[in-house]
Design a protein around this motif. Structure first.
Motif, PDB file in Angstrom:
ATOM      1  N   THR A 108       0.845  -1.194   0.000  1.00 15.66           N
ATOM      2  CA  THR A 108       0.000   0.000   0.000  1.00 15.66           C
ATOM      3  C   THR A 108       0.879   1.240   0.000  1.00 15.66           C
ATOM      4  OG1 THR A 108      -0.109   0.057   2.416  1.00 15.66           O
ATOM      5  CG2 THR A 108      -1.833  -1.176   1.257  1.00 15.66           C
ATOM      6  N   GLY A 109       0.252   2.404  -0.280  1.00 12.06           N
ATOM      7  CA  GLY A 109       0.966   3.670  -0.231  1.00 12.06           C
ATOM      8  C   GLY A 109       1.905   3.852  -1.409  1.00 12.06           C
ATOM      9  N   GLY A 110       2.846   4.767  -1.246  1.00 15.77           N
ATOM     10  CA  GLY A 110       3.776   5.063  -2.320  1.00 15.77           C
ATOM     11  C   GLY A 110       4.825   3.977  -2.490  1.00 15.77           C
ATOM     12  N   THR A 111       5.223   3.749  -3.734  1.00 14.64           N
ATOM     13  CA  THR A 111       6.292   2.807  -4.044  1.00 14.64           C
ATOM     14  C   THR A 111       7.622   3.552  -4.110  1.00 14.64           C
ATOM     15  OG1 THR A 111       6.086   3.116  -6.430  1.00 14.64           O
ATOM     16  CG2 THR A 111       4.653   1.463  -5.407  1.00 14.64           C
ATOM     17  N   ARG A 112       8.703   2.800  -4.350  1.00 14.91           N
ATOM     18  CA  ARG A 112      10.005   3.438  -4.476  1.00 14.91           C
ATOM     19  C   ARG A 112      10.065   4.328  -5.710  1.00 14.91           C
ATOM     20  NH1 ARG A 112      14.054   1.207  -1.485  1.00 14.91           N
ATOM     21  NH2 ARG A 112      15.096   3.165  -1.978  1.00 14.91           N
TER      22      ARG A 112
ATOM     23  N   ALA B  54       1.326  -6.669 -13.584  1.00 17.32           N
ATOM     24  CA  ALA B  54       0.699  -6.100 -12.387  1.00 17.32           C
ATOM     25  C   ALA B  54       1.168  -4.656 -12.203  1.00 17.32           C
ATOM     26  CB  ALA B  54       1.052  -6.932 -11.166  1.00 17.32           C
ATOM     27  N   THR B  55       0.566  -3.761 -12.963  1.00 18.62           N
ATOM     28  CA  THR B  55       0.904  -2.347 -12.845  1.00 18.62           C
ATOM     29  C   THR B  55       0.430  -1.826 -11.490  1.00 18.62           C
ATOM     30  OG1 THR B  55      -1.057  -1.986 -14.238  1.00 18.62           O
ATOM     31  CG2 THR B  55       1.089  -1.735 -15.275  1.00 18.62           C
ATOM     32  N   LEU B  56       1.204  -0.895 -10.930  1.00 21.51           N
ATOM     33  CA  LEU B  56       1.118  -0.601  -9.502  1.00 21.51           C
ATOM     34  C   LEU B  56       0.320   0.640  -9.131  1.00 21.51           C
ATOM     35  CD1 LEU B  56       4.863  -1.342  -8.677  1.00 21.51           C
ATOM     36  CD2 LEU B  56       2.899  -2.838  -8.288  1.00 21.51           C
ATOM     37  N   GLY B  57      -0.131   1.415 -10.093  1.00 25.19           N
ATOM     38  CA  GLY B  57      -0.838   2.638  -9.725  1.00 25.19           C
ATOM     39  C   GLY B  57       0.037   3.541  -8.884  1.00 25.19           C
ATOM     40  N   GLY B  58      -0.571   4.200  -7.901  1.00 21.00           N
ATOM     41  CA  GLY B  58       0.198   5.054  -6.999  1.00 21.00           C
ATOM     42  C   GLY B  58       0.688   6.339  -7.617  1.00 21.00           C
TER      43      GLY B  58
ATOM     44  N   SER C 176      -4.720   5.460  -5.825  1.00 24.98           N
ATOM     45  CA  SER C 176      -4.997   4.063  -5.500  1.00 24.98           C
ATOM     46  C   SER C 176      -3.954   3.131  -6.099  1.00 24.98           C
ATOM     47  CB  SER C 176      -6.378   3.681  -6.015  1.00 24.98           C
ATOM     48  OG  SER C 176      -6.604   2.292  -5.842  1.00 24.98           O
ATOM     49  N   ARG C 177      -3.623   2.097  -5.351  1.00 23.45           N
ATOM     50  CA  ARG C 177      -2.710   1.077  -5.847  1.00 23.45           C
ATOM     51  C   ARG C 177      -3.440  -0.066  -6.556  1.00 23.45           C
ATOM     52  NH1 ARG C 177       1.989   0.309  -3.240  1.00 23.45           N
ATOM     53  NH2 ARG C 177       2.210  -1.365  -4.762  1.00 23.45           N
ATOM     54  N   THR C 178      -4.762  -0.070  -6.506  1.00 24.09           N
ATOM     55  CA  THR C 178      -5.502  -1.214  -7.025  1.00 24.09           C
ATOM     56  C   THR C 178      -6.611  -0.872  -8.006  1.00 24.09           C
ATOM     57  OG1 THR C 178      -7.016  -1.151  -5.129  1.00 24.09           O
ATOM     58  CG2 THR C 178      -5.058  -2.557  -4.942  1.00 24.09           C
ATOM     59  N   ALA C 179      -6.934   0.408  -8.181  1.00 28.27           N
ATOM     60  CA  ALA C 179      -8.096   0.764  -9.005  1.00 28.27           C
ATOM     61  C   ALA C 179      -7.862   2.074  -9.734  1.00 28.27           C
ATOM     62  CB  ALA C 179      -9.338   0.884  -8.118  1.00 28.27           C
ATOM     63  N   ALA C 180      -8.669   2.284 -10.762  1.00 33.48           N
ATOM     64  CA  ALA C 180      -8.639   3.559 -11.470  1.00 33.48           C
ATOM     65  C   ALA C 180      -8.898   4.691 -10.477  1.00 33.48           C
ATOM     66  CB  ALA C 180      -9.689   3.568 -12.573  1.00 33.48           C
TER      67      ALA C 180
END
Length: 284
Positions: free
Chosen positions: A183-187, A218-222, A238-242
């Motif tokens: 969850t949250g921001g990625t690197r 598996a694109t990560l959004g964010g 969102s990391r999981t949805a539009a």
């Protein structure tokens, strides 16, 4: 214009579904313009989906002046704005991972991804248009794509050439970093914020999301937008949805960020007698 309203339009893209993806992107763009956006930013390969099979990429590619450009230019003309979107571009027998920024008259920025990530190397030709920067009605804008952000010279080159806002459409996936937070921001976001601060440029990075359910990785959004201090203005989405967001970028504040104090002027403080960055024959 001192303040630019930017829409981050993080969409769930289906691999190869060009017509459906285009319709989704245009619908979201129209809504964003209607909500007051001056500039709408969509993900990398938003029209074709994240295609990495070479033959399939060629099948879903279109020329720069194809139906997608015509449709987005028409919307940009209607609302007096700019739209940035990614697509698979067919040109001179090659397929490129491309982002174009259009106004009502057509492209104002045309960029082909320089740094191809992993399986992209089999499907797309390396970019050959450099790192374009252009003056627009909404500030001096630069463009890069996804993996390009992992090369510090990219944002530095555009910022030293006067870019105030850099648009970075993306399809963020794992593979570069040791771990990916759930969850949250990625690197990826960490990199954006740090470089924006160090280069004194606002950045708008808009990723695809949830591609694994639509025939892709598996694109990560964010997605995220930040100012020239690396302070978050919107996101991570969102990391999981539009998802989407509207954010105001103050161009006067971006320019002011180049001076941090009476004796703290990061551009003037660079030791160009020791090192330099070169681009197109010029050096800084």
């Amino acid at each position: 214009m001192a303040v630019v309203r930017v829409a981050l339009e993080q969409i769930d893209v289906a691999v190869g579904a060009v017509d459906a993806n285009r319709e989704t992107a245009l619908t979201r763009t129209r809504a964003a313009f209607g909500a007051g956006a001056n500039l709408v930013v969509l993900p990398e390969l938003a029209i074709s989906g994240y295609v990495v099979d070479p033959e399939f990429a060629r099948q879903v590619a279109e020329p720069l002046d194809g139906p997608t450009a015509a449709a987005f230019s028409a919307q940009a003309r209607e609302f007096g704005g700019l739209a940035a979107y990614g697509f698979a571009e067919l040109a001179d027998g090659e397929v490129f991972n491309t982002v174009v920024v259009v106004d009502g008259d057509g492209p104002v920025l045309h960029y082909r991804k320089l740094h191809l990530f992993d399986q992209e190397q089999a499907a797309y030709a390396p970019g050959d248009l450099g790192l374009p920067v252009a003056d627009t009605a909404f500030g001096r804008i630069g463009v890069c794509i996804c993996y390009d952000l992992r090369f510090v010279e990219v944002l530095r080159a555009m910022s030293l050439r006067g870019a105030e806002v850099v648009l970075a459409p993306a399809a963020w996936v794992g593979g570069f970093d040791r771990t990916v937070p759930v969850t949250g921001g990625t690197r990826h976001v960490d990199s954006v914020l740090a470089q924006a601060n160090l280069d004194q440029v606002a950045v708008v990075a808009v990723s695809q999301v949830a591609g694994a359910a639509r025939g892709g990785p598996a694109t990560l959004g964010g997605s995220v937008a930040c100012d020239a201090y690396g302070e978050v203005l919107a996101g991570p989405l969102s990391r999981t949805a539009a998802d989407s967001a509207l954010v105001d970028i103050d161009l006067d504040a971006v320019r002011a960020a180049r001076i941090r104090g009476e004796r703290i002027r990061p551009r003037e403080d660079r030791r160009t007698d020791v090192y330099a960055l070169t681009y197109g024959g010029d050096a800084w």
